[in-house]
Scaffold this motif. Structure first.
Motif, PDB file in Angstrom:
ATOM      1  N   ASP A   1     -11.144  -9.585 -58.826  1.00 32.91           N
ATOM      2  CA  ASP A   1     -11.252  -8.136 -57.542  1.00 32.91           C
ATOM      3  C   ASP A   1     -11.279  -8.982 -56.723  1.00 32.91           C
ATOM      4  N   ILE A   2     -10.612  -7.504 -55.479  1.00 34.24           N
ATOM      5  CA  ILE A   2     -10.521  -8.014 -54.495  1.00 34.24           C
ATOM      6  C   ILE A   2     -11.214  -6.291 -53.891  1.00 34.24           C
ATOM      7  N   THR A   3     -11.724  -6.965 -52.394  1.00 33.54           N
ATOM      8  CA  THR A   3     -12.882  -5.891 -52.513  1.00 33.54           C
ATOM      9  C   THR A   3     -12.969  -5.235 -50.397  1.00 33.54           C
ATOM     10  N   ASN A   4     -13.127  -4.550 -49.984  1.00 31.28           N
ATOM     11  CA  ASN A   4     -12.804  -4.241 -48.545  1.00 31.28           C
ATOM     12  C   ASN A   4     -13.403  -5.244 -47.305  1.00 31.28           C
ATOM     13  N   GLN A   5     -14.467  -5.982 -48.031  1.00 33.05           N
ATOM     14  CA  GLN A   5     -15.214  -6.737 -47.586  1.00 33.05           C
ATOM     15  C   GLN A   5     -14.618  -8.726 -47.484  1.00 33.05           C
ATOM     16  N   ASP A   6     -13.134  -8.575 -47.858  1.00 32.93           N
ATOM     17  CA  ASP A   6     -12.679  -9.597 -48.524  1.00 32.93           C
ATOM     18  C   ASP A   6     -11.878 -10.010 -46.745  1.00 32.93           C
ATOM     19  N   HIS A   7     -11.381  -8.895 -46.200  1.00 33.59           N
ATOM     20  CA  HIS A   7     -10.837  -8.844 -45.342  1.00 33.59           C
ATOM     21  C   HIS A   7     -11.875  -8.859 -43.312  1.00 33.59           C
TER      22      HIS A   7
ATOM     23  N   GLU B   1     -12.173 -12.321 -41.195  1.00 32.15           N
ATOM     24  CA  GLU B   1     -12.157 -11.989 -39.326  1.00 32.15           C
ATOM     25  C   GLU B   1     -10.753 -11.487 -39.732  1.00 32.15           C
ATOM     26  N   LYS B   2     -10.140 -10.955 -40.146  1.00 27.99           N
ATOM     27  CA  LYS B   2      -8.516 -10.606 -40.617  1.00 27.99           C
ATOM     28  C   LYS B   2      -7.976  -8.895 -40.638  1.00 27.99           C
ATOM     29  N   TRP B   3      -6.717  -8.714 -39.711  1.00 26.41           N
ATOM     30  CA  TRP B   3      -6.087  -8.072 -39.971  1.00 26.41           C
ATOM     31  C   TRP B   3      -6.147  -7.444 -41.505  1.00 26.41           C
ATOM     32  N   MET B   4      -6.238  -5.811 -41.924  1.00 29.96           N
ATOM     33  CA  MET B   4      -5.114  -5.832 -43.537  1.00 29.96           C
ATOM     34  C   MET B   4      -4.028  -4.911 -43.431  1.00 29.96           C
ATOM     35  N   VAL B   5      -3.174  -4.672 -44.057  1.00 28.59           N
ATOM     36  CA  VAL B   5      -2.076  -3.639 -43.911  1.00 28.59           C
ATOM     37  C   VAL B   5      -2.708  -3.459 -46.130  1.00 28.59           C
TER      38      VAL B   5
ATOM     39  N   ALA C   1      10.276  -5.438 -50.043  1.00 29.44           N
ATOM     40  CA  ALA C   1      10.145  -6.016 -48.540  1.00 29.44           C
ATOM     41  C   ALA C   1       9.235  -6.531 -48.146  1.00 29.44           C
ATOM     42  N   PHE C   2       8.746  -6.264 -48.355  1.00 31.49           N
ATOM     43  CA  PHE C   2       6.843  -6.265 -47.956  1.00 31.49           C
ATOM     44  C   PHE C   2       7.037  -7.802 -48.478  1.00 31.49           C
ATOM     45  N   ASN C   3       7.371  -8.117 -49.363  1.00 31.76           N
ATOM     46  CA  ASN C   3       7.297  -9.844 -49.794  1.00 31.76           C
ATOM     47  C   ASN C   3       7.875 -10.702 -49.304  1.00 31.76           C
ATOM     48  N   ASP C   4       8.912 -10.482 -48.894  1.00 34.29           N
ATOM     49  CA  ASP C   4      10.236 -11.137 -48.217  1.00 34.29           C
ATOM     50  C   ASP C   4       9.651 -11.219 -46.336  1.00 34.29           C
ATOM     51  N   LYS C   5       8.360 -10.426 -46.189  1.00 35.01           N
ATOM     52  CA  LYS C   5       7.823 -10.954 -44.675  1.00 35.01           C
ATOM     53  C   LYS C   5       5.808 -11.165 -45.038  1.00 35.01           C
ATOM     54  N   VAL C   6       5.643 -11.473 -46.120  1.00 30.69           N
ATOM     55  CA  VAL C   6       4.159 -11.778 -46.193  1.00 30.69           C
ATOM     56  C   VAL C   6       4.450 -13.042 -45.489  1.00 30.69           C
ATOM     57  N   GLU C   7       4.975 -14.197 -45.170  1.00 29.94           N
ATOM     58  CA  GLU C   7       4.461 -14.542 -43.852  1.00 29.94           C
ATOM     59  C   GLU C   7       4.984 -14.856 -42.527  1.00 29.94           C
ATOM     60  N   ASP C   8       5.304 -13.260 -41.688  1.00 24.90           N
ATOM     61  CA  ASP C   8       5.431 -12.546 -40.278  1.00 24.90           C
ATOM     62  C   ASP C   8       3.760 -11.919 -40.741  1.00 24.90           C
ATOM     63  N   PHE C   9       3.076 -11.673 -41.960  1.00 21.38           N
ATOM     64  CA  PHE C   9       1.742 -10.530 -42.338  1.00 21.38           C
ATOM     65  C   PHE C   9       1.375 -11.957 -42.233  1.00 21.38           C
ATOM     66  N   ALA C  10       0.938 -13.067 -42.551  1.00 25.35           N
ATOM     67  CA  ALA C  10      -0.285 -14.021 -42.867  1.00 25.35           C
ATOM     68  C   ALA C  10       0.199 -14.504 -41.192  1.00 25.35           C
TER      69      ALA C  10
ATOM     70  N   ARG D   1      -0.056 -12.914 -38.835  1.00 24.58           N
ATOM     71  CA  ARG D   1      -0.346 -12.254 -37.425  1.00 24.58           C
ATOM     72  C   ARG D   1      -2.211 -12.195 -38.461  1.00 24.58           C
ATOM     73  N   ASP D   2      -2.469 -12.901 -38.924  1.00 25.59           N
ATOM     74  CA  ASP D   2      -3.308 -13.536 -39.640  1.00 25.59           C
ATOM     75  C   ASP D   2      -3.788 -11.987 -39.540  1.00 25.59           C
ATOM     76  N   THR D   3      -3.442 -11.860 -40.892  1.00 22.86           N
ATOM     77  CA  THR D   3      -3.558 -10.361 -42.026  1.00 22.86           C
ATOM     78  C   THR D   3      -2.837 -10.420 -42.991  1.00 22.86           C
TER      79      THR D   3
END
Length: 180
Positions: free
Chosen positions: A27-33, A37-41, A59-68, A70-72
């Motif tokens: 279960d994921i919530t809006n509070q998790d990010h 103190e992270k950004w969320m996409v 394509a998003f999965n290929d860039k998952v480390e790029d999001f990480a 960026r603390d996202t």
């Protein structure tokens, strides 16, 4: 459609996070990010077991480390159930190794709060949100059902937003920002 400067709606939804038996769902919530103190996409697709959607998800999965980097927190979402998400991941080679949650909005309540449901079938449009650590929508992009999005553009905009500076047209990370 809920837009810029608005508070992203509160939610608690079941997500597929693994193919490991007994650990598939979370279960994921809006509070998790916000608490982290992270950004969320959060990016939405219309339906599982379709054609354009897995190209975007991969394509998003290929860039998952790029999001990480960026603390996202990256979240994919549709109005399909967690069981449909799991079956799709199990049966599509490009989705087996996903490293981000697939949110199931089966009640369509979050998609409805966001105003992103297509009128006839009540499926989500291809919409991407960038939400800051305070829960405010800082960027939204919507595509027609037939057109996939550009993950590099999502990263470019995220980089620009995170500078907290004025960024000119076609700006990329590392380039000069504008001074006033």
């Amino acid at each position: 459609m809920l837009g810029l400067g608005k508070k992203f709606p509160e939610f608690k939804k079941t997500s597929v996070v693994s193919l490991e038996k007994g650990s598939e769902f979370y279960d994921i919530t809006n509070q998790d990010h916000i608490e982290g103190e992270k950004w969320m996409v959060m990016f939405w697709w219309p339906k599982d077991f379709t054609f354009v959607c897995p190209t975007e998800i991969a394509a998003f999965n290929d860039k998952v480390e790029d999001f990480a980097d960026r603390d996202t927190m990256l979240i994919g979402a549709s109005t399909d159930s967690e069981f449909v998400h799991l079956a799709w991941r199990q049966n599509h080679a490009d989705l087996k190794g996903l490293q981000f949650p697939m949110l199931a909005d089966t009640s369509k309540s979050l998609a409805e709060d966001l105003g992103i449901l297509e009128e006839n079938e009540k499926i989500a449009y291809r919409v991407t949100y960038i939400i800051d650590p305070q829960g405010i929508i800082r960027w939204v992009s919507a595509n027609d059902l037939s057109v996939g999005r550009n993950v590099d553009e999502v990263l470019r905009v995220l980089d620009a937003l995170q500078t907290d500076e004025l960024c000119p047209c076609n700006w990329k990370a590392g380039e000069e920002t504008l001074t006033v």
